[in-house]
Design a protein around this motif. Structure first.
Motif, short mmCIF file in Angstrom:
data_model
loop_
_atom_site.label_atom_id
_atom_site.label_comp_id
_atom_site.label_asym_id
_atom_site.label_seq_id
_atom_site.Cartn_x
_atom_site.Cartn_y
_atom_site.Cartn_z
N THR A 1 63.90 -53.68 89.81
CA THR A 1 65.11 -54.33 89.33
C THR A 1 65.38 -53.96 87.88
N PHE A 2 64.35 -53.90 87.05
CA PHE A 2 64.53 -53.44 85.66
C PHE A 2 65.06 -52.01 85.65
N ASP A 3 64.50 -51.16 86.48
CA ASP A 3 64.96 -49.77 86.53
C ASP A 3 66.43 -49.71 86.94
N ARG A 4 66.79 -50.51 87.95
CA ARG A 4 68.17 -50.52 88.42
C ARG A 4 69.13 -51.00 87.34
N SER A 5 68.63 -51.89 86.47
CA SER A 5 69.46 -52.42 85.38
C SER A 5 69.48 -51.48 84.18
N GLY A 6 68.74 -50.38 84.26
CA GLY A 6 68.73 -49.42 83.17
C GLY A 6 67.68 -49.68 82.11
N ASN A 7 66.86 -50.71 82.30
CA ASN A 7 65.83 -51.03 81.32
C ASN A 7 64.50 -50.41 81.76
N LEU B 1 68.58 -60.43 94.69
CA LEU B 1 68.54 -58.97 94.72
C LEU B 1 69.34 -58.45 95.91
N ASP C 1 72.72 -59.17 92.68
CA ASP C 1 72.70 -59.81 91.36
C ASP C 1 71.32 -59.60 90.74
N PRO C 2 71.07 -58.42 90.15
CA PRO C 2 69.72 -58.12 89.64
C PRO C 2 69.31 -59.03 88.48
N GLN C 3 70.23 -59.46 87.64
CA GLN C 3 69.85 -60.32 86.51
C GLN C 3 69.34 -61.67 86.99
N LEU D 1 65.84 -61.16 88.32
CA LEU D 1 64.82 -61.07 87.27
C LEU D 1 64.49 -62.44 86.70
#
Length: 494
Positions: A397-403, A366, A370-372, A375
């Motif tokens: 991290t999900f929020d940052r990735s748009g999910n 993070l 590299d958020p993926q 996760l």
């Protein structure tokens, strides 16, 4: 409190709130799912003793010998799970626990261990079915009843918890967990005098059980004995330096006891950190204000009463942290995400089955942008345990990735599993308020306040807004008064 020797180390490794082993002669007989040889029983007992002394390699040799005698014994695989937990091999310990359960589907110790692992990984609500299965397999097992009762309480089922505590009292009237669990129930119901008496009967404070010490401090605060609470919390904070709740309660006790200079000395540096909560900021600011230092109080109040913050921060390097954790935090604080990631990759090669390393690896990923990868690492860590700090990072991290849907689902599962995590309740309430669902936001915030977060200015500010949006004049007046009570006068530096 007494646990079976075959479970004792595993329970300690899983950080149970009721941990502590004091097996007596009556506990020396190992309960097995089938016939075993005396040599097998002796080897498992010797492995238990070696683990208790920290001689993990010797314990491993004993278990290898035992495996040659009875490779299909659930007790063997439970012992292997405990050894792997003690050695930090959490994921392979989970495999061993699964093996024990496969070999003994109705073996009470195997069912209990599975229930405890599910509780750590998925929360109290999901674990209840496993505790019920363990209770049906052995209805008179005190350990199963005690942990089942505690888990029912954590899932918000006070009535069912009381029923289970009564069942425990019937089969083990002298078990100290009976008055302790009754004290927890009494405290949650606001009956602090009764809770104090029951807690004293358990003698768990004298034994230094952390959960009992914390309950003792909370009762002292509610009874107005701030100095006593502070003394207890000092002891607990020394043992658990990374426990944010304990530190904030200590700060509250110091302020309530009029020990402003001590509060400032102890917590002013922590209040300067980005990670400091609005509650701690408010406490330190009020101490400065009462000491007459308006200039020091003003910026803290501005931060405490500013917008709620959702961004993750790199936690400070504290005394007592494991060396790898401290090293990664130093690298992240210095802005060197690549170095932090290199450190965790080396650790993962060395300890591939450790969920602690997986969680730390997620933090490094993070920090390296590299958020993926973060996760993926957090998902691996959550296979064994999913504490709120880990969930909070995954949600962000999900929020940052748009999910956003995944983030909210994870947050809701966290609350369903741990109904007493006030900051998680507030986080979900913020989301409900953002979409205009004021009724659900009110329910979540009221529950957080019931848990003791009613002094948090950020929570009260949001609850006041919810009351206004709902058109509840009486609630609006009440929460405005509560906010004014905890909020000092707005100050500006002279």
């Amino acid at each position: 409190m007494t646990f079976r020797p075959s479970l004792c180390a595993a329970l300690a490794a899983l950080a149970l709130v009721l941990a502590g082993c004091s097996g007596g002669a009556e506990d020396s007989a190992r309960r097995s799912a089938g016939p075993v040889s005396p040599a097998f029983v002796r080897l498992l007992d010797e492995a238990d003793k070696a683990m208790a002394q920290g001689a993990l390699a010797d314990a491993g040799r004993k278990l290898d010998e035992a495996r040659s005698l009875s490779p299909e014994s659930p007790d063997l695989w439970l012992a292997i799970a405990r050894l792997r937990l003690r050695g930090g091999e959490h994921l392979t310990a989970l495999e061993a626990a699964d093996r024990a359960l496969a070999l003994g589907p109705n073996h009470p110790p195997a069912l209990l261990l599975r229930a405890l692992i599910v509780r750590d990984a998925h929360g109290a609500a999901d674990a209840l079915i496993w505790f019920e299965a363990a209770r049906k397999a052995e209805p008179a097992n005190p350990d199963i009843l005690a942990e089942y009762a505690a888990t029912l309480g954590d899932s918000g089922q006070a009535g069912a918890m009381l029923k289970m505590v009564r069942a425990l009292a019937e089969i083990a009237p002298d078990d100290p967990r009976v008055p302790y669990l009754q004290a927890v129930l009494a405290a949650r119901g606001g009956e602090y005098t009764i809770a104090r008496s029951l807690l004293a009967r358990s003698e768990m404070v004298d034994r230094g059980v952390p959960a009992a010490l914390l309950l003792d401090a909370v009762i002292s605060l509610e009874e107005g004995n701030a100095d006593s609470a502070a003394e207890t919390l000092e002891t607990l904070a020394a043992r658990q330096p990374a426990n944010t709740r304990v530190r904030e309660l200590l700060a509250r006790a110091l302020l309530a006891g009029g020990r402003d200079s001590e509060l400032i000395r102890r917590f002013s540096a922590e209040a300067a950190l980005t990670e400091a909560s609005p509650y701690l900021l408010m406490l330190v600011a009020r101490a400065y204000e009462r000491s007459g230092d308006r200039a020091a109080a003003a910026p803290l109040l501005a931060r405490a009463y500013g917008p709620m913050r959702g961004l993750p921060v790199v936690l400070a390097v504290r005394d007592g942290l494991p060396t790898p954790t401290a090293g990664v935090r130093r690298a992240l604080l210095a802005g060197n995400g690549g170095n932090a990631r290199a450190q965790t990759e080396a650790l993962r090669r060395q300890f591939p089955a450790s969920v602690d390393v997986a969680s730390l690896s997620g933090d490094a990923s993070l920090g390296a942008g590299d958020p993926q990868a973060a996760l993926t690492a957090y998902a691996l860590a959550s296979e064994v345990r999913r504490p709120w700090p880990l969930t909070r990072k995954a949600v962000w991290t999900f929020d940052r990735s748009g999910n956003h849907e995944a983030a909210e689902l994870l947050l809701m599962r966290q609350i369903a599993g741990e109904t007493d995590t006030a900051s998680a309740l507030v986080a979900l309430a913020e989301r409900q308020a953002a979409r205009g669902d004021w009724v659900r936001a009110a329910v979540l915030l009221d529950h957080a306040m019931m848990l003791g977060s009613g002094h948090d200015p950020a929570l009260l500010r949001l609850r006041l807004r919810v009351a206004r949006e709902l058109g509840k004049a009486e609630d609006t007046a009440r929460f405005a008064a509560l906010l004014a009570e905890v909020q000092p006068r707005r100050l500006s530096p002279r």
